[in-house]
Write an enzyme that holds these catalytic residues in place. Structure first.
Site, short mmCIF file in Angstrom:
data_model
loop_
_atom_site.label_atom_id
_atom_site.label_comp_id
_atom_site.label_asym_id
_atom_site.label_seq_id
_atom_site.Cartn_x
_atom_site.Cartn_y
_atom_site.Cartn_z
N CYS A 34 -14.86 10.92 8.01
CA CYS A 34 -15.32 9.69 8.68
C CYS A 34 -14.30 9.18 9.70
O CYS A 34 -14.55 9.17 10.89
CB CYS A 34 -15.55 8.58 7.65
SG CYS A 34 -16.62 9.03 6.32
N1 SAJ Z 1 -5.10 6.53 5.52
C1 SAJ Z 1 -3.84 6.16 5.95
N2 SAJ Z 1 -3.44 4.87 5.76
C2 SAJ Z 1 -4.26 3.95 5.16
C3 SAJ Z 1 -5.55 4.35 4.74
C4 SAJ Z 1 -5.95 5.64 4.92
O1 SAJ Z 1 -3.08 6.96 6.49
O2 SAJ Z 1 -3.84 2.79 5.01
C5 SAJ Z 1 -5.56 7.90 5.75
C6 SAJ Z 1 -5.95 8.60 4.47
O3 SAJ Z 1 -4.83 9.26 3.90
C7 SAJ Z 1 -7.01 9.59 4.95
C8 SAJ Z 1 -7.65 8.87 6.13
O4 SAJ Z 1 -6.74 7.85 6.53
O5 SAJ Z 1 -6.40 10.77 5.39
C9 SAJ Z 1 -9.00 8.24 5.76
O6 SAJ Z 1 -8.77 7.49 4.61
P1 SAJ Z 1 -9.84 6.38 4.08
O7 SAJ Z 1 -9.14 5.60 3.02
O8 SAJ Z 1 -10.41 5.64 5.22
O9 SAJ Z 1 -10.93 7.23 3.31
P2 SAJ Z 1 -12.26 7.93 3.80
O10 SAJ Z 1 -12.07 8.79 4.98
O11 SAJ Z 1 -12.83 8.52 2.57
O12 SAJ Z 1 -13.15 6.70 4.30
C10 SAJ Z 1 -14.23 6.30 3.52
C11 SAJ Z 1 -15.10 5.50 4.46
N3 SAJ Z 1 -16.39 5.28 3.86
C12 SAJ Z 1 -17.49 5.41 4.64
O13 SAJ Z 1 -17.44 5.74 5.81
C13 SAJ Z 1 -18.78 5.13 3.99
C14 SAJ Z 1 -14.46 4.16 4.77
O14 SAJ Z 1 -15.40 3.30 5.43
C15 SAJ Z 1 -14.00 3.49 3.52
O15 SAJ Z 1 -13.43 2.22 3.84
C16 SAJ Z 1 -12.98 4.37 2.84
O16 SAJ Z 1 -13.72 5.54 2.43
C17 SAJ Z 1 -12.36 3.72 1.64
O17 SAJ Z 1 -12.18 2.47 1.68
O18 SAJ Z 1 -11.99 4.46 0.72
#
Ligand code: SAJ
Length: 436
Positions: A277
């Protein structure tokens, strides 16, 4: 025994069976969606291109962690969920939800080919009264400019003969607090009648439905949610690089800022963005914005900062080996700890670990990885090895799975590069540990 029962039952279904809803795409969105709908009493047809996957689902076997087989099997046994590869069954469904991948092409442009293929199959079966809802994340105007014309080629008119809306999927794999049932559902239709019909469909299956005036508003809602994350992650990634030069502990600063009970939301620096995403969604919007002569510079700069993080981390590993072991990267043995794109899952899509391994290898390091959730990393041609920190010149924590004992790791390792603050304040005070 269960398999025979389930399979035999589904073979003897009456041909004229009708379905409340058909879900197109049996993936991490479609299967939880089918389960939620069936659990709310709807009869659900789950359509997928893979015959093997369809056969497994009809045996009550789930490949999606969020819907264990023991939750799926009873619904299949009771005939509330049936999987098929046959689009003709759509004729007997009242609503059709599209939950298919919307990846980027090699040129980092939106690739709607999978969705378009499905919409053409749906168009060939479209009939009066059908409700069609696109759930796949995409750029604003996809529903109106891409989906609507294909469906209206039939001569049927949206808002009059059938209903068409967009409702973004908000599935967070592994999240047991926020589920398909209790995450509010945003819905925007081509016409007010379409919005009303789609909202009415979801009511009763999900706790909250939030109506917006157009599909574009619903499409952009999802992109805003995820671009918001990418931009704020880029902010702290940029700060991490500045803090390194100013000898300020960025983790301490973020922890302190997070004590503010209002007006602040904590994000963490890291080795870059992974997943299906966050790294992808911004490109859907920046690509469409150009059509309007608008350059989303802010969003694109954030993407640049995030895409640079694996390179920044490579130089951090080089410094750690140089100062901590008086060795260069070339010829050093490096263990990457955690290669999934985020903690406590096994998904490696777009994982920054893959890029970092490539960069470290190019610099001459001898690479291995350990990840309890990822037995094999095809992109790097590696298999997960036992965790033996002392056997390496440097251990790089790329994904901080919670089951690892990081204090023990620091004790045993020669040098640790911690890209996730996994070793915490203790680690940040330890001579052996280098942090972002
Ligand atoms: N990441 C960072 N720093 C952060 C948060 C994340 O480097 O503070 C990195 C993570 O390691 C990863 C990437 O960003 O590599 C994405 O992380 P994510 O926490 O956004 O997880 P995703 O990709 O699974 O995003 C999903 C999304 N859900 C949908 O699109 C329906 C997002 O909207 C959610 O907010 C997220 O999950 C969540 O909150 O877990």
């Amino acid at each position: 025994m269960l398999e025979e029962t389930l399979e035999s039952q589904t073979e003897h279904e009456p041909e004229t069976k009708t379905w409340d809803v058909a879900v197109v795409g049996a993936g991490y969105v479609g299967v939880p969606l089918a389960h939620t709908l069936a659990a709310s009493g709807r009869s659900v047809l789950l359509i997928d291109i893979s015959a093997d996957l369809v056969a497994a689902l009809n045996r009550g076997e789930s490949h999606i962690t969020d819907v264990p087989s023991e939750d799926l099997a009873p619904l299949v046994r009771e005939g509330r969920i049936r999987a098929t590869t046959d689009y003709d069954d759509l004729r007997n469904a009242d609503a059709i939800l599209i939950a298919l991948p919307t990846p980027l092409s090699k040129q980092r442009e939106p690739d709607l080919s999978i969705v378009i293929g499905a919409v053409e199959e749906i168009g060939a079966r479209l009939r009066n009264g059908h409700l069609v809802v696109l759930e796949s994340t995409t750029y604003p105007r996809t529903t109106r400019e891409v989906v609507l014309p294909i469906l209206e080629r039939t001569g049927l008119k949206a808002g009059r003969d059938f209903f068409l809306a967009f409702s973004p999927e908000r599935v967070d794999p592994g999240n047991t607090t926020w589920t398909t049932r209790n995450v509010p559902k945003v819905v925007g239709g081509i016409t007010p009648a379409c919005t009303g019909r789609a909202a009415q469909f979801y009511e009763g299956a999900v706790d909250t439905v939030h109506r917006v005036s157009t599909p574009e508003a619903a499409e952009l809602t999802k992109l805003l949610e995820n671009i918001f994350r990418g931009v704020n992650i880029a902010l702290v990634n940029e700060l991490a690089q500045l803090c390194e030069r100013m000898d300020i502990d960025v983790w301490e600063v973020i922890e302190a800022a997070a004590t503010k009970p209002f007006g602040f939301m904590s994000f963490q620096p890291g080795p870059g963005l992974g997943g299906h995403c966050i790294p992808i969604d911004p490109f859907y919007l920046t690509w469409k914005a150009r059509e309007y002569g608008f350059y989303t510079e802010f969003i694109e700069l954030a993407g640049k900062v995030n895409e640079n993080m694996p390179y920044h981390c490579r130089s951090l590993v080089s410094q750690a080996l140089n100062h901590g072991r008086q060795r260069s990267l070339s010829g050093s043995k490096v263990l990457v700890l955690g290669v999934a794109y985020k903690a406590d899952i096994g998904d490696t899509r777009e994982s920054p670990a893959i890029k970092l391994i490539e960069l470290l290898r190019t610099a001459g390091a001898e690479l291995a990885y350990h990840d309890p959730f990822v037995p094999m990393l095809a992109e790097a041609g590696l298999e997960s090895v036992a965790l033996d920190p002392a056997a390496y010149d440097c251990v790089v924590i790329v994904t901080a799975h919670s089951q690892i004992d990081y204090a023990d790791l620091v004790d045993k390792a020669q040098v640790v590069v911690d890209l996730r603050n996994a070793t915490g304040a203790e680690g940040r005070r330890n001579e052996k540990v280098w942090t972002l």
